[in-house]
Design a protein around this motif. Structure first.
Motif: not given
Ligand code: ASC
Length: 152
Positions: A36-44, A82-86, A91-94, A98-105
């Protein structure tokens, strides 16, 4: 029912099962974070190019704008599971929310994809004022998710 039909049904069931299980997608938690960090980096990178054109820091070239907006729209299909992996919030900025409020995320993720789809449509239409306002709305929808779910 013939054998081919059964094979097709069984393959479909296995694919749906596998797609629904995020653990099947990444061997390790670190792999999900790296993905996900790779995707967000290219996205940015591509979103920043759009911003530079909108602000007049680089020349506005409609075709280049559309190409970058199209890449952003495509890249936005990738990172969400990739943001929903328990455990990947440890070990990240997440933020854990984001997991406990998955529907809103996921609601914010969908809103972001909708705004980027509008931005791509505006890019195709080619009207600079429409592109500017669609870019603003798209950026705001990126920020809404970051504000709630990314640690400062
Ligand atoms: C970017 C980037 C972000 C978003 C955000 C939009 O290019 O890296 O985090 O846009 O600034 O508001």
């Amino acid at each position: 029912m013939n054998k081919n039909a059964w094979t097709a049904i069984c393959s479909a069931v296995v694919m749906i099962w596998a797609a629904g299980d995020v653990r099947a997608q990444f061997a390790k938690v670190e792999d999900a974070i790296k993905y996900r960090q790779s995707v967000m980096s290219v996205l940015g990178t591509h979103f920043t190019r759009l911003g530079a054109m909108v602000r007049g820091e680089t020349p506005f070239v409609r075709e280049a704008f559309e190409e970058n907006a199209s890449l952003v729209a495509t890249l936005l299909k990738l990172p969400w599971e990739a943001f929903q992996v328990a455990g990947s919030d440890k070990a990240s900025a997440l933020r854990p929310e984001a997991l406990s409020q998955k529907e809103d995320f996921l609601k914010l993720a969908r809103a972001n994809q909708d705004e980027v789809a509008k931005l791509l449509a505006a890019a195709k239409a080619g009207e600079l004022s429409g592109i500017r306002s669609a870019f603003g709305a798209a950026g705001a929808s990126c920020k809404a998710c970051h504000d709630s779910y990314r640690r400062k």
